[in-house]
Enzyme design. Structure first.
Site, mmCIF file in Angstrom:
data_model
loop_
_atom_site.group_PDB
_atom_site.id
_atom_site.type_symbol
_atom_site.label_atom_id
_atom_site.label_comp_id
_atom_site.label_asym_id
_atom_site.label_seq_id
_atom_site.Cartn_x
_atom_site.Cartn_y
_atom_site.Cartn_z
ATOM 1 C CG ASP A 161 -9.107 3.882 0.862
ATOM 2 O OD1 ASP A 161 -8.362 3.389 0.001
ATOM 3 O OD2 ASP A 161 -8.719 4.163 2.016
ATOM 4 C CG ASP B 207 -2.091 0.839 1.191
ATOM 5 O OD1 ASP B 207 -2.314 1.471 0.142
ATOM 6 O OD2 ASP B 207 -2.818 0.892 2.198
#
Length: 385
Positions: free
Chosen positions: A204, A145
């Site tokens: 997200d 990430d």
């Protein structure tokens, strides 16, 4: 770029990966060894693992606040007292692949956004050490990430940072599915397939209808880039979490299946309803997601606020009609066409079936049949040769 030559990722994701990830439900400070074992047992008992959700991914905050004296990452001593290797063994004993989270900079995302009090938990300049650690623990899946990895003087850039870990993983000799997460900032669908098996395409996902539709709009532009061993990742599932109603959950899950998306559940399976279980284990929708041809659906918009997604299958074709309006719409099948009033939504041959969105059996799409789609709902259809 590093001076080493990358010979290529292992071809170990012929269909979109499926599993469960801890983040959407528990986020950072609420994960522990005991809780995750309970979740794993619930995934088995509910039939989700048997349905294909067989990769168990522990997201951020599994780490101790500092590395060990040898520079290696280690598990949080209170919440994960047995260590990650032992936890991985427990998961594998239950039939799961073991997934873990890491990041390429000096910090993880939780250190930035969740006030996780760590130091140097990112893999910057320790890629080989971390990859060897993960391989030694038996990790099968790595979520890597970005987390603003170019800050703190690292000098990291896309896609170099992700190539560094790809090289490190290759050096372990262990076949690990590599999930690249940089939120679609650099059009990763154009480059990440050289290194990873899946790549995030958007910001997200949130627990609301607007987020689902925004992500769908993004996916509609890049479906050609999905295929065996390289998958567009529109982020984890929100079905089973508060925020979406029953109909919206159905459309969300069906869309991800038609998009050939990796299916990473993000709810608490210990408390899920029978309806959520029936949705997520629906063999008809899962069969579309896992179709070996690996072609994602493409979108047309024959009527304002009505999307039609058409996906070729290895033995036929599938269609998904999404009602984005706030009103119920009614479709009929006439003369080989699915129609909304006098407007042709999509040509669909005789013999097609309407798929159940939770439990139940497919129903024939017969001539003249009236099908009702509620606000934010969908109609899933397939034709098998």
């Amino acid at each position: 770029m590093t001076d080493l030559q990358y010979s290529g990722k292992p071809l170990i994701a012929p269909v979109p990966p499926m599993g469960w990830n801890s983040w959407n439900c528990f986020r950072c400070h609420d994960i522990s060894e005991q809780k995750l074992i309970e979740v794993a047992d619930a995934l088995v008992a509910s039939g989700m693992q048997a349905a294909g959700f067989d990769t168990f991914v522990i997201d951020d905050c599994w780490q101790a606040h500092t590395r060990g004296a040898d520079g290696r990452l280690r598990s949080h001593p209170t919440r994960f007292p047995s260590g990650m290797a032992a936890l991985g063994q427990e998961l594998k004993a239950r039939g799961f692949k073991f997934g873990l989270y890491a990041s390429p900079g000096r910090k993880t995302c939780a250190m930035i956004y969740d006030r996780y009090p760590g130091r140097d938990l990112g893999s910057f300049n320790r890629e080989e050490l971390d990859a060897q650690t993960f391989a030694g623990w038996g990790v099968d899946f790595l979520k890597y990430d970005w987390c603003e990895a170019d800050e703190d003087g690292t000098g990291l850039r896309y896609p170099d940072a992700f190539e560094r870990m790809a090289l490190a993983l290759e050096g372990t000799g262990r076949k690990i599915i590599y999930s690249i997460s940089e939120y679609g900032r650099t059009e990763p669908w154009t480059w990440a397939g050289d290194y990873g098996h899946m790549w995030r395409t958007t910001v997200d996902i949130e627990r609301n209808w607007a987020s689902i539709m925004s992500i769908a709009d993004t996916q509609a532009l890049i479906t050609e880039f999905a295929g065996p061993h390289h998958w567009n990742d529109p982020d984890m599932l929100q079905a089973g979490n508060p925020g979406l109603n029953k109909v919206e959950e159905e459309t969300h899950f069906a869309l991800w299946c038609y998009l050939a998306a990796p299916l990473m559940a993000g709810h608490d399976p210990r408390t899920m309803s029978d309806g959520v279980r029936e949705l997520l284990t629906n063999p008809h929708l899962l069969g579309i997601d896992q179709d070996p041809l690996g072609k994602a659906a493409s979108r047309t918009q024959p009527v304002q606020d009505v999307d039609v997604w058409a996906r070729p299958l290895s033995d036929g074709e599938a269609w998904l009609v999404v009602n984005k309006t706030e009103n119920t719409i009614h479709l009929t099948h006439q003369d080989g066409e699915l129609r909304l009033g006098q407007v042709t939504i999509s040509p669909i041959a005789a013999g097609a079936q309407v798929l159940p969105l939770r439990s139940g059996s497919p129903a024939p799409l017969t001539e003249g049949t009236l099908w009702e789609i509620p606000p934010h709902g969908c109609l899933a259809v397939s034709h098998r040769d």
